[in-house]
Design a protein around this motif. Structure first.
Motif, mmCIF file in Angstrom:
data_model
loop_
_atom_site.group_PDB
_atom_site.id
_atom_site.type_symbol
_atom_site.label_atom_id
_atom_site.label_comp_id
_atom_site.label_asym_id
_atom_site.label_seq_id
_atom_site.Cartn_x
_atom_site.Cartn_y
_atom_site.Cartn_z
ATOM 1 N N MET A 28 1.128 -1.357 -0.024
ATOM 2 C CA MET A 28 -0.299 -0.024 -0.417
ATOM 3 C C MET A 28 0.737 0.619 0.199
ATOM 4 N N LYS A 29 0.463 2.203 -0.534
ATOM 5 C CA LYS A 29 1.794 3.196 -0.942
ATOM 6 C C LYS A 29 0.930 4.478 0.136
ATOM 7 N N HIS A 30 1.680 5.249 0.341
ATOM 8 C CA HIS A 30 1.104 6.529 1.904
ATOM 9 C C HIS A 30 1.373 7.047 0.631
ATOM 10 N N ASP A 31 0.122 8.643 1.299
ATOM 11 C CA ASP A 31 0.338 10.021 1.298
ATOM 12 C C ASP A 31 1.946 10.222 2.341
ATOM 13 N N ILE A 32 3.359 10.539 1.250
ATOM 14 C CA ILE A 32 4.156 11.069 2.608
ATOM 15 C C ILE A 32 3.997 12.601 3.168
ATOM 16 N N SER A 33 3.727 13.040 2.606
ATOM 17 C CA SER A 33 3.072 14.595 2.937
ATOM 18 C C SER A 33 2.832 14.374 4.735
ATOM 19 N N ALA A 34 1.547 13.905 4.202
ATOM 20 C CA ALA A 34 0.153 13.467 5.196
ATOM 21 C C ALA A 34 1.035 12.913 6.261
ATOM 22 N N LEU A 35 2.225 11.703 6.214
ATOM 23 C CA LEU A 35 2.459 10.789 7.088
ATOM 24 C C LEU A 35 3.122 11.838 7.739
ATOM 25 N N ASP A 36 4.300 13.047 6.861
ATOM 26 C CA ASP A 36 5.352 13.370 7.747
ATOM 27 C C ASP A 36 4.735 14.409 8.560
ATOM 28 N N VAL A 37 3.174 14.734 8.252
ATOM 29 C CA VAL A 37 2.999 15.630 9.652
ATOM 30 C C VAL A 37 2.547 15.026 10.366
ATOM 31 N N LEU A 38 2.034 13.423 10.741
ATOM 32 C CA LEU A 38 1.657 12.887 11.690
ATOM 33 C C LEU A 38 3.275 12.682 12.906
ATOM 34 N N LEU A 39 4.255 12.612 12.069
ATOM 35 C CA LEU A 39 5.326 12.363 12.954
ATOM 36 C C LEU A 39 5.896 13.334 13.258
ATOM 37 N N SER A 40 5.979 14.359 13.157
ATOM 38 C CA SER A 40 6.325 15.552 13.372
ATOM 39 C C SER A 40 5.427 16.279 14.103
ATOM 40 N N ARG A 41 4.172 16.183 14.280
ATOM 41 C CA ARG A 41 3.322 17.238 16.179
ATOM 42 C C ARG A 41 3.987 16.844 16.958
ATOM 43 N N ALA A 42 4.243 18.251 17.448
ATOM 44 C CA ALA A 42 4.169 18.096 18.468
ATOM 45 C C ALA A 42 4.009 18.935 19.563
ATOM 46 N N SER A 43 3.059 18.460 21.088
ATOM 47 C CA SER A 43 2.314 19.753 21.644
ATOM 48 C C SER A 43 4.257 21.037 21.814
ATOM 49 N N THR A 44 3.050 22.751 21.989
ATOM 50 C CA THR A 44 3.638 22.988 23.030
ATOM 51 C C THR A 44 2.808 25.074 23.351
ATOM 52 N N ASP A 45 3.178 25.102 24.028
ATOM 53 C CA ASP A 45 2.183 26.802 24.080
ATOM 54 C C ASP A 45 3.127 27.637 24.160
ATOM 55 N N ASP A 46 3.988 27.741 23.495
ATOM 56 C CA ASP A 46 4.409 29.019 23.245
ATOM 57 C C ASP A 46 4.135 29.407 22.032
ATOM 58 N N LEU A 47 3.293 29.973 22.628
ATOM 59 C CA LEU A 47 2.153 30.817 21.777
ATOM 60 C C LEU A 47 1.668 32.145 21.219
ATOM 61 N N GLU A 48 1.408 32.683 20.093
ATOM 62 C CA GLU A 48 1.158 34.266 20.197
ATOM 63 C C GLU A 48 0.095 33.972 19.189
ATOM 64 N N ALA A 49 -0.601 35.203 18.862
ATOM 65 C CA ALA A 49 -1.304 35.685 17.546
ATOM 66 C C ALA A 49 -0.412 35.125 16.094
ATOM 67 N N PRO A 50 -1.590 34.934 15.403
ATOM 68 C CA PRO A 50 -2.672 34.870 15.358
ATOM 69 C C PRO A 50 -2.377 33.468 15.309
ATOM 70 N N ALA A 51 -4.057 33.128 15.922
ATOM 71 C CA ALA A 51 -4.900 31.311 15.576
ATOM 72 C C ALA A 51 -5.790 31.460 14.588
ATOM 73 N N PRO A 52 -6.247 30.561 14.161
ATOM 74 C CA PRO A 52 -7.227 30.120 12.987
ATOM 75 C C PRO A 52 -8.126 31.423 13.262
ATOM 76 N N THR A 53 -8.889 31.415 12.278
ATOM 77 C CA THR A 53 -9.960 32.236 12.177
ATOM 78 C C THR A 53 -11.597 31.344 10.970
ATOM 79 N N GLY A 54 -12.640 31.937 11.238
ATOM 80 C CA GLY A 54 -13.400 31.423 10.200
ATOM 81 C C GLY A 54 -13.422 30.445 9.529
ATOM 82 N N GLU A 55 -13.163 30.744 7.343
ATOM 83 C CA GLU A 55 -13.294 29.311 7.694
ATOM 84 C C GLU A 55 -11.907 27.824 7.055
#
Length: 201
Positions: free
Chosen positions: A1-28
């Motif tokens: 089975m082939k995998h979408d490498i870009s989507a897999l990279d997203v999953l493998l690179s996610r990490a939690s952080t609370d060192d945040l600033e604006a903007p946050a997502p809005t609208g659509e």
């Protein structure tokens, strides 16, 4: 089975952080991110997750209710802890409160499966935020299990809170943490009980 490498990279690179600033997502963009929650595995299609968006002046109101909860749960809570939690609640670009709309009377779908569905929804939310370039962290603590606070936010028993998501733009784009090896957490079952290397002292 082939995998979408870009989507897999997203999953493998996610990490939690609370060192945040604006903007946050809005609208659509925010609506698209929140739509990922609706794709969580959900036995019985109960959709037991609920999302509260807290931004603008409402952040200060949430911070005040959280401080009241802290004092209610522990009259001796240190002022330093109060100040830290108040500051985070009052100043994050966006806080998303994840609630659980539970149906304990449902005989077909066990309560734990409803709660697990909410957990899966939360993970989808974190991944969607990361995939769109935002940062987030899922926090809980004693206030999450305070039925009074839950009721004040719209979740009277048997409903409950599952946590708070702080959302914004990472101040450090390379905030990812080192990836842990997977081997200690995996075992091949051959018919007898297994042990995991991660569980050994």
């Amino acid at each position: 089975m082939k995998h979408d490498i870009s989507a897999l990279d997203v999953l493998l690179s996610r990490a939690s952080t609370d060192d945040l600033e604006a903007p946050a997502p809005t609208g659509e963009e925010l609506e698209t991110i929140l739509s990922a929650v609706m794709r969580a595995p959900d036995h019985g299609k109960l959709r037991p997750w609920r999302l509260l968006l807290v931004r603008g002046d409402a952040r200060q109101k949430l911070a005040e209710k959280v401080v009241a909860s802290m004092k209610r749960l522990d009259p001796d809570v240190p002022e330093k802890k109060i100040a830290k939690r108040h500051d985070r609640m009052a100043n994050m670009p966006l806080t998303i409160v994840l609630g659980m709309h539970l149906r304990p009377e449902d005989k077909k779908i066990p309560l734990i499966e409803q709660e697990l569905a909410v957990g899966a929804a939360g993970m989808n939310l974190l991944n969607a935020l990361h995939a769109t370039g935002y940062g987030a962290v899922w926090v809980s603590g004693d206030i999450t299990y305070d039925p009074v606070l839950a009721t004040e936010l719209g979740f009277p028993p048997p409903h409950a809170l599952a946590g708070f998501f702080f959302v914004g733009t990472p101040k450090k784009p390379d905030h990812e943490t080192k990836r842990r090896p997977v081997a200690p957490y995996v075992a091949e079952w051959m018919g007898a009980p297994v042990t995991f290397a991660a569980d050994k002292d």
